[in-house]
Structure formats: C-alpha cells, structure tokens
Design an enzyme around this catalytic site. Structure first.
Site, PDB file in Angstrom:
ATOM      1  N   ARG A 125       4.117 -34.749 -10.322  1.00  0.00           N
ATOM      2  CA  ARG A 125       3.101 -34.033 -10.208  1.00  0.00           C
ATOM      3  C   ARG A 125       3.198 -33.017  -9.553  1.00  0.00           C
ATOM      4  O   ARG A 125       4.164 -33.117  -7.945  1.00  0.00           O
ATOM      5  CB  ARG A 125       1.555 -34.822  -9.479  1.00  0.00           C
ATOM      6  CG  ARG A 125       0.916 -33.165  -9.004  1.00  0.00           C
ATOM      7  CD  ARG A 125      -0.075 -34.121  -7.828  1.00  0.00           C
ATOM      8  NE  ARG A 125      -1.642 -33.042  -7.927  1.00  0.00           N
ATOM      9  CZ  ARG A 125      -1.482 -32.726  -6.815  1.00  0.00           C
ATOM     10  NH1 ARG A 125      -1.045 -32.883  -6.498  1.00  0.00           N
ATOM     11  NH2 ARG A 125      -3.219 -31.721  -6.425  1.00  0.00           N
ATOM     12  N   SER A 144      -9.161 -35.769 -16.258  1.00  0.00           N
ATOM     13  CA  SER A 144      -9.898 -35.686 -14.466  1.00  0.00           C
ATOM     14  C   SER A 144     -10.781 -35.917 -14.407  1.00  0.00           C
ATOM     15  O   SER A 144     -11.556 -34.734 -15.658  1.00  0.00           O
ATOM     16  CB  SER A 144      -9.153 -34.800 -13.569  1.00  0.00           C
ATOM     17  OG  SER A 144      -7.886 -34.643 -13.375  1.00  0.00           O
ATOM     18  N   LYS A 174      -4.601 -32.137  -2.036  1.00  0.00           N
ATOM     19  CA  LYS A 174      -5.036 -31.837  -3.557  1.00  0.00           C
ATOM     20  C   LYS A 174      -6.138 -30.180  -3.491  1.00  0.00           C
ATOM     21  O   LYS A 174      -6.923 -30.442  -2.510  1.00  0.00           O
ATOM     22  CB  LYS A 174      -6.118 -32.065  -4.764  1.00  0.00           C
ATOM     23  CG  LYS A 174      -6.001 -32.072  -5.575  1.00  0.00           C
ATOM     24  CD  LYS A 174      -7.084 -32.242  -6.913  1.00  0.00           C
ATOM     25  CE  LYS A 174      -7.702 -31.739  -8.568  1.00  0.00           C
ATOM     26  NZ  LYS A 174      -7.061 -30.391  -8.221  1.00  0.00           N
TER      27      LYS A 174
HETATM   28  C1  LIG Z   1      -4.438 -40.179 -12.023  1.00  0.00           C
HETATM   29  C2  LIG Z   1      -4.889 -38.800 -11.699  1.00  0.00           C
HETATM   30  N1  LIG Z   1      -6.533 -37.888 -11.768  1.00  0.00           N
HETATM   31  C3  LIG Z   1      -6.131 -36.567 -11.558  1.00  0.00           C
HETATM   32  C4  LIG Z   1      -5.424 -35.980 -11.143  1.00  0.00           C
HETATM   33  C5  LIG Z   1      -5.435 -34.603 -10.600  1.00  0.00           C
HETATM   34  O1  LIG Z   1      -5.376 -33.877 -11.659  1.00  0.00           O
HETATM   35  P1  LIG Z   1      -6.155 -32.492 -11.684  1.00  0.00           P
HETATM   36  O2  LIG Z   1      -8.180 -31.523 -11.543  1.00  0.00           O
HETATM   37  O3  LIG Z   1      -5.485 -31.739 -13.308  1.00  0.00           O
HETATM   38  O4  LIG Z   1      -5.986 -31.651 -10.812  1.00  0.00           O
HETATM   39  P2  LIG Z   1      -3.642 -31.428  -9.902  1.00  0.00           P
HETATM   40  O5  LIG Z   1      -3.609 -32.593 -10.576  1.00  0.00           O
HETATM   41  O6  LIG Z   1      -3.057 -30.941 -11.251  1.00  0.00           O
HETATM   42  O7  LIG Z   1      -3.310 -31.012  -8.723  1.00  0.00           O
HETATM   43  C6  LIG Z   1      -4.466 -36.137 -11.161  1.00  0.00           C
HETATM   44  N2  LIG Z   1      -2.768 -35.461 -11.257  1.00  0.00           N
HETATM   45  N3  LIG Z   1      -3.534 -37.802 -11.409  1.00  0.00           N
HETATM   46  C1  3NM Z   2      -4.153 -34.992  -7.626  1.00  0.00           C
HETATM   47  C2  3NM Z   2      -5.760 -35.448  -6.980  1.00  0.00           C
HETATM   48  N1  3NM Z   2      -6.597 -35.783  -8.144  1.00  0.00           N
HETATM   49  C3  3NM Z   2      -7.547 -36.496  -7.709  1.00  0.00           C
HETATM   50  C4  3NM Z   2      -8.905 -36.339  -8.328  1.00  0.00           C
HETATM   51  O1  3NM Z   2     -10.092 -36.711  -7.734  1.00  0.00           O
HETATM   52  O2  3NM Z   2      -8.942 -36.054  -9.302  1.00  0.00           O
HETATM   53  S1  3NM Z   2      -7.740 -36.343  -5.489  1.00  0.00           S
HETATM   54  C5  3NM Z   2      -5.237 -35.953  -5.828  1.00  0.00           C
HETATM   55  C6  3NM Z   2      -5.556 -36.478  -4.809  1.00  0.00           C
HETATM   56  C7  3NM Z   2      -4.626 -37.983  -4.299  1.00  0.00           C
HETATM   57  O3  3NM Z   2      -4.160 -37.837  -3.083  1.00  0.00           O
HETATM   58  P1  3NM Z   2      -4.249 -38.636  -1.863  1.00  0.00           P
HETATM   59  O4  3NM Z   2      -4.033 -40.028  -3.045  1.00  0.00           O
HETATM   60  O5  3NM Z   2      -2.780 -38.433  -1.246  1.00  0.00           O
HETATM   61  O6  3NM Z   2      -5.265 -38.599  -1.374  1.00  0.00           O
END
Ligand SMILES: Cc1ncc(COP(=O)(O)OP(=O)(O)O)c(N)n1
Ligand code: 3NM
Ligand code: MG
Length: 274
Positions: A38, A107, A136
């Site tokens: 990512r 997601s 995020k």
């Molecule tokens: C395993 C997993 N879950 C959720 C996310 C988040 O994807 P998305 O909502 O497209 O947000 P971004 O990661 O693109 O900012 C994820 N990457 N992986």
């Molecule tokens: C990339 C991302 N997606 C989310 C969702 O809810 O879809 S939360 C998230 C951030 C996860 O990072 P951390 O483990 O540092 O909190």
C-alpha cells in the site's frame, strides 16, 4: 484462496530509516501470512519497483502478495490479487480485468457493503476501521467490534479486521469473532517487527479454526477433538461411529483425539431401534 490469519500492510512513513522490503521480510519471519503493498504517495514506476521486489520476497516465503488500488501493477508483477475500497474500481470491473483466479479483497464498513461484496464474488472483505486510526486519510468513524459480530454471524467468505488494531486491543477483536487481523502501524512501526508478528500469532492461535473434511464436505470449525466435533453437529454420541483418516476411533478416546487441518472424518449415525 490460501488461508491467512496475520495480514501485514506496508506503511513506509512508520519506518523512515528502514527499507520496506527488509521490514516486510521481518514480518514474514515473524509469521505474517499475507502481505499487501500500500503506497499512496510514490510515483507509479517506484510502486512498480517495490511490487516486483515484494513479489520475489513473497514467493520465497510462499505467501500471497496483494497490491492495494493498482490492478495494472498487480497484473504486471504477477501478484496474487488486489485490494479495493468502496471508492476504487468496481468489483465487477476488477474481476473482468483480473480473471477468475486472482484474489480480490474489498473494504467494507457496513453489513450492506459486506453482503454486496460477497454476492459480487469478492474473495475476502476488510472489516473496519475497528478503532481510530491515523494510518488512513478520510477514514470513516470506527465501526467498533459490533460490526465484527454482525459479519461473523452472517458473512461466509473470509473477513479480516483492520484499523487501529494493536497488541493491547487485539483480544477484543478476536473475542468478537474475527479470526484474521490486519495491521499497518503496529507491525511496521515497531522496533522489532518480527517479534510483534510472533506475538500476534500467539494471540491468534486459540481462535484459529481447523479445516476438516467431514463426511466428504469441507468445514472450517472451532473444535479441538472428535468429542467437540460430534457436539458441534448436535449428534447423539451413543449413536455415532467416528472414523478418522480411515481408522475407527473408540468413543472413550474422542475427547483426547485431536483434530488437525486436513483430517478426513466420517461420522456415521445409527438409526436407533432398527
Ligand atoms: C485489508 C484491507 N482492508 C481495507 C483496506 C482499505 O482500502 P481502501 O478503503 O481502498 O483504502 P486505501 O487503503 O486505498 O486507502 C486495505 N487497504 N486493506
Ligand atoms: C488502510 C486502512 N483501511 C481501513 C479500513 O477500515 O478500511 S483502516 C486502515 C488503516 C490501518 O492501519 P493501522 O493498522 O495503522 O491502524
Ligand atoms: Mg483503495
């Protein structure tokens, strides 16, 4: 898709002095069993370079590589799949581009989104953010562990909890019904990435289901013995003969006959009163 439980996502902002490939190798050594690239800031050619290096690494450890957002890069490097959010390319279009065999993760933040992803053919869903997270931008409000409970009760494809999960709160996530967890900052921002992953693996152990073949059908179950299996199916023990990998197991031994991934079990029920 290959089963997974500890999902590590890259987050280079959390380790400014370490190389992303080294960090992800430490995560794999600690037991991460799926990796996602990512990268929301690098230019495409740089994302591609990292994807190629991670492809090599994940093949070495035999774990799936998922690319966030970029289907073109996923296809170019031969990644196992992509992860897409609600505002990314549609699942339908992604499936058309990726083909039937690649992994597509979606997601979700609400049960309707989870249902739509399952019906649309997603291979797994992300369930989050469970807790507040700074990893995020524009993240929605925490869905809390209540959403895990809803998904666990209804959704049959694999789901992974994400968002603000730490070693100190992962027990809440697991006891709500998640068996797979995904982290960025708690893993890659740690001083000792390998150790944190091993600690997560330890936390996950009691919650991991076993994959059994019972009477010819695959089941993912939270049982540890033949005794628990018979009770799970609400069978009457005194009317059952149990065969485990071809051997009949005496009823007195059921409680101390453990079941492992891949065990073939036949449970044959007598009709009483014959
Ligand atoms: C395993 C997993 N879950 C959720 C996310 C988040 O994807 P998305 O909502 O497209 O947000 P971004 O990661 O693109 O900012 C994820 N990457 N992986
Ligand atoms: C990339 C991302 N997606 C989310 C969702 O809810 O879809 S939360 C998230 C951030 C996860 O990072 P951390 O483990 O540092 O909190
Ligand atoms: Mg996205």
């Amino acid at each position: 898709m290959k089963n997974f439980h500890l999902y590590a996502i890259t987050g280079e902002e959390f380790h400014p002095r370490k190389d992303v490939i080294d960090v992800m190798e430490e995560a794999l050594q600690g037991g991460a069993d799926i990796i996602q690239l990512r990268d929301k800031t690098s230019k495409k050619p740089d994302v591609l370079k990292k994807a190629l290096a991670l492809r090599e690494l994940t093949l070495k450890y035999d774990v799936p590589l998922i690319i966030n957002d970029h289907i073109d890069i996923a296809l170019q490097v031969g990644a196992d799949g992509v992860h897409l959010g609600q505002d990314d390319l549609s699942l339908e279009e992604a499936r058309r581009l990726m083909g039937p065999d690649k992994i597509i993760g979606i997601s979700t933040h609400h049960i309707q989104e989870a249902r739509a992803a399952q019906e649309g053919g997603a291979d797994y869903i992300g369930v989050g953010p469970i807790f507040p997270t700074k990893s995020k931008k524009d993240v929605v409000a925490p869905v809390t562990t209540n959403y895990i409970k809803e998904v666990a009760a209804e959704i049959t494809i694999p789901f992974v909890a994400i968002g603000g999960i730490k070693l100190h709160n992962v027990d809440e996530v697991l006891s709500a019904g998640a068996t797979r967890v995904c982290m960025i900052s708690e893993i890659v921002g740690s001083e000792n990435v390998q150790q944190v992953c091993s600690q997560f693996r330890e936390k996950l152990k009691p919650y991991q289901p076993v994959n059994l073949i019972v009477n010819g059908e695959n089941h993912e179950l939270h049982v540890q013995s033949i005794q628990e299996l018979v009770l799970h199916f609400k069978l009457k023990p005194n009317l059952i003969i149990a065969e485990v990998d071809g051997e009949i197991v005496d009823r007195d031994s059921w409680s101390h006959t453990p079941v492992k991934d891949g065990t073939k079990i036949e449970l044959v029920e007598f009709i009483a009163g014959g």
